[in-house]
Design an enzyme around this catalytic site. Structure first.
Site, PDB file in Angstrom:
ATOM      1  CD  GLU A   1      -6.434 -23.239   4.363  1.00  0.00           C
ATOM      2  OE1 GLU A   1      -5.658 -24.181   4.107  1.00  0.00           O
ATOM      3  OE2 GLU A   1      -6.531 -22.742   5.491  1.00  0.00           O
TER       4      GLU A   1
ATOM      5  CE1 TYR B  53     -10.622 -32.395  -0.014  1.00  0.00           C
ATOM      6  CE2 TYR B  53     -10.709 -30.288  -1.136  1.00  0.00           C
ATOM      7  CZ  TYR B  53      -9.991 -31.390  -0.713  1.00  0.00           C
ATOM      8  OH  TYR B  53      -8.665 -31.482  -0.999  1.00  0.00           O
TER       9      TYR B  53
ATOM     10  CB  ALA C 274      -1.838 -34.700  -5.021  1.00  0.00           C
TER      11      ALA C 274
END
Length: 157
Positions: free
Chosen positions: A106, A118, A73
């Site tokens: 995930e 990602y 984050a």
């Protein structure tokens, strides 16, 4: 980013980490979850610091030769400046140095920004967990990134 430094997370970082966590996730981790992870030998918690303040963090853990990137984050005011890239690159680098063969995570299908991040680092979908997330209910895409010789750690490599 030259004005951002990465370092291990300390318990004293948790008030800021919790603020970022609550600003970033509809179902944030609890402070006790972070405290528990700080005590685990198989977990690494990294913060990004700018202007003497924590502006982001990443959490991952390793079992044998597999790591899981559990959380990344960045504070809303610091997004779009490459800090997420720095954190993911550091996780991939550290995992590779520790002999990890693959990293999993995930992500919500609706989280386009995270998915792009990602994908830039070579993560690819290998599965789906039905109704994994709450508030709102959503599947999780399971992504995997192999760590092997010849595969660059950073997307710029």
């Amino acid at each position: 980013m030259s004005d951002v430094a990465l370092r291990p997370m300390a318990a004293s970082d948790l008030p800021t980490v919790m603020r970022i966590e609550k600003e970033s996730y509809s179902v944030p981790w609890s402070e006790s979850t972070f405290r528990g992870l700080l005590r685990r030998r198989d977990a690494e918690l990294i913060v990004a610091e700018a202007d003497s303040a924590v502006v982001g963090y990443a959490v991952y853990w390793t079992v044998l030769d597999q790591s899981e990137l559990g959380n990344v984050a960045v504070a809303p005011a610091w997004r779009g400046r490459g800090i997420g890239d720095m954190l993911v690159a550091e996780v991939v680098r550290r995992a590779g140095q520790a002999g990890v063969r693959e990293v999993f995570l995930e992500v919500r299908p609706s989280n386009a920004a995270a998915r792009r991040l990602y994908e830039r680092f070579g993560f690819a979908q290998v599965g789906r967990r039905r109704n994994y997330y709450q508030s709102p209910v959503e599947d999780a895409l399971v992504l995997r990134r192999p760590l092997r010789a010849g595969l660059p750690l950073n997307p710029q490599d």
